[in-house]
Enzyme design. Sequence first.
Site, PDB file in Angstrom:
ATOM      1  N   ASN A 133      42.491  41.551  50.181  1.00 44.63           N
ATOM      2  CA  ASN A 133      41.869  40.547  51.025  1.00 44.63           C
ATOM      3  C   ASN A 133      41.847  39.225  50.277  1.00 44.63           C
ATOM      4  O   ASN A 133      42.284  39.140  49.117  1.00 44.63           O
ATOM      5  CB  ASN A 133      40.469  40.982  51.477  1.00 44.63           C
ATOM      6  CG  ASN A 133      39.520  41.230  50.305  1.00 44.63           C
ATOM      7  OD1 ASN A 133      39.581  40.550  49.274  1.00 44.63           O
ATOM      8  ND2 ASN A 133      38.638  42.208  50.462  1.00 44.63           N
ATOM      9  N   LEU A 134      41.355  38.195  50.906  1.00 46.09           N
ATOM     10  CA  LEU A 134      41.432  36.862  50.322  1.00 46.09           C
ATOM     11  C   LEU A 134      40.660  36.768  49.005  1.00 46.09           C
ATOM     12  O   LEU A 134      41.125  36.132  48.045  1.00 46.09           O
ATOM     13  CB  LEU A 134      40.909  35.825  51.325  1.00 46.09           C
ATOM     14  CG  LEU A 134      41.293  34.359  51.079  1.00 46.09           C
ATOM     15  CD1 LEU A 134      42.802  34.196  51.000  1.00 46.09           C
ATOM     16  CD2 LEU A 134      40.717  33.479  52.179  1.00 46.09           C
ATOM     17  N   ASN A 135      39.495  37.393  48.951  1.00 47.29           N
ATOM     18  CA  ASN A 135      38.706  37.357  47.721  1.00 47.29           C
ATOM     19  C   ASN A 135      39.424  38.083  46.578  1.00 47.29           C
ATOM     20  O   ASN A 135      39.474  37.596  45.442  1.00 47.29           O
ATOM     21  CB  ASN A 135      37.336  37.979  47.970  1.00 47.29           C
ATOM     22  CG  ASN A 135      36.420  37.866  46.756  1.00 47.29           C
ATOM     23  OD1 ASN A 135      36.182  36.773  46.247  1.00 47.29           O
ATOM     24  ND2 ASN A 135      35.912  39.002  46.286  1.00 47.29           N
ATOM     25  N   GLU A 136      39.989  39.252  46.882  1.00 46.31           N
ATOM     26  CA  GLU A 136      40.735  40.001  45.868  1.00 46.31           C
ATOM     27  C   GLU A 136      41.959  39.221  45.400  1.00 46.31           C
ATOM     28  O   GLU A 136      42.323  39.263  44.217  1.00 46.31           O
ATOM     29  CB  GLU A 136      41.131  41.366  46.432  1.00 46.31           C
ATOM     30  CG  GLU A 136      39.941  42.303  46.653  1.00 46.31           C
ATOM     31  CD  GLU A 136      40.258  43.473  47.563  1.00 46.31           C
ATOM     32  OE1 GLU A 136      39.473  44.447  47.569  1.00 46.31           O
ATOM     33  OE2 GLU A 136      41.281  43.418  48.279  1.00 46.31           O
TER      34      GLU A 136
ATOM     35  N   ASP B 160      40.477  49.241  55.707  1.00 44.93           N
ATOM     36  CA  ASP B 160      40.985  50.609  55.815  1.00 44.93           C
ATOM     37  C   ASP B 160      41.878  50.756  57.045  1.00 44.93           C
ATOM     38  O   ASP B 160      42.945  51.383  56.991  1.00 44.93           O
ATOM     39  CB  ASP B 160      39.820  51.604  55.922  1.00 44.93           C
ATOM     40  CG  ASP B 160      38.976  51.674  54.655  1.00 44.93           C
ATOM     41  OD1 ASP B 160      39.453  51.217  53.603  1.00 44.93           O
ATOM     42  OD2 ASP B 160      37.849  52.191  54.726  1.00 44.93           O
TER      43      ASP B 160
END
Length: 482
Positions: free
Chosen positions: A196-199, A264
């Site tokens: 995701n964007l944060n990761e 998921d």
Amino acid sequence: MKLAALQNLHNASILVVGDVMLDRYWHGDTGRISPEAPVPVVKVSSLEDKAGGAANVAKNIAHLDGKVGLLGLIGQDDNGHKLRTILENDNIESQLVAVETLPTIAKMRVISRHQQVVRLDMEEQFQPEHSALLVAQLKQVIDSYDFVLFSDYNKGALANIQEMIEIAKRAGKTVLVDPKLSDLSVYRGADFITPNLNEFKLAGGDASSERTLTESARKLIAEAGIGAMLLTRSEQGMSLISENEKHDFAAQVLEVSDVTGAGDTVIATLTTMLGAGLNAKDAVEMANLAAGIVVGKLGAATVSPEELSAKLSQYLRETGEHYQAPFEDVLQHISFAKQNGEKIVFTNGCFDILHAGHVRYLAQAKAMGDKLVVGLNNDESISRLKGPERPINPLNERAMVISALASVDWVIPFGKEEEGDTPANLIATISPDILVKGGDYKVEEIAGAEHVLAQGGQVEVLSFLDGCSTSNVIKKAQLSKS
């Protein structure tokens, strides 16, 4: 092509490997503050257990009709036993390895009026020697699957993921990873990675502009030795980025209820669609649509092929095509819907020539619950009931027409005389919450009513639209010919 892929979902053969969890929910009402401390008192009225973590990924695949196995670590405890039972009910091939000294990871949530009051985590970090148990099990089962999906929640099950990826690649498998670690080189060799964007930012990605996002994504996957990145970007949709291509997909949701488990659903749908024969771009398009559906639901939810078909038809500007679940899959789909707490409505009939009365009746039936199942008389049973000249339309054509109605979720045939294939037996198998019949019947005269009432359900009788009947349609057609 994308709609056609829904007919090939059984071809997807996927092994999910990762951190499995038991998600437990206590639901209740809050009416006062505890006299012992300034905290709300929740009077628990129900308990719900669900597959969590990598197990939720596997559940998403199973609910899309993919063949799926799950490899992960649990404890030798009641929570581990409960998780195995859930997986069995979800038609997931359990490959779980029990560790004697550590507990099954469990997340306990107290929910009041759709709000989470508190979450209790019961977990200890699994160590590399425990992960080595999964490596050994992976070698045993790898040949039974075409795709390997690693679901990393950084709980220790994937401590040896580099060795696992190497095993999968040597076996010729397509590898996908939902990452948790900021060092993406740990996932070297993966074909797809879905941060995701944060990761993405924690891994060193720069999202300050589209240009820097693309450049940094390509740099990250090149340095890590990964084939492509599917970057999930919340309200900005998704981007599929490889060495030479970038495809952007706008978010497909009008209202967000809960983003829990959306990641998921994305990687589960992507993998299933690749297994069904779609190319990467089209598979991501389907995953994006699935994400739009699942975030409109509460909790870690799943998407069915029927929901995906309906969403895809809208997305493609109503092509007229639709997905009709194979008859042999319908009972499993109904079971999944019940697990999600959806109210099942059942009705049955011949529906030989569809007319306005049928359409209104089925719409009224659907309005009573969440999902409508139509039991459809097969050709032989119609001939026994109506005479040798009927039906006018054969079973498969009638099923196609009925299942294309917005009010109908599933069609399932019955009527094999030699097997006692009666409406009452079908109703007993399905156990709907609501049984609906059209006409002027008394409840006690309706086949299956006794069973539904005994199970705590309800039976409803709906009036037909005056002047509308298949017999009248046939008479009019005959008169026009003469």
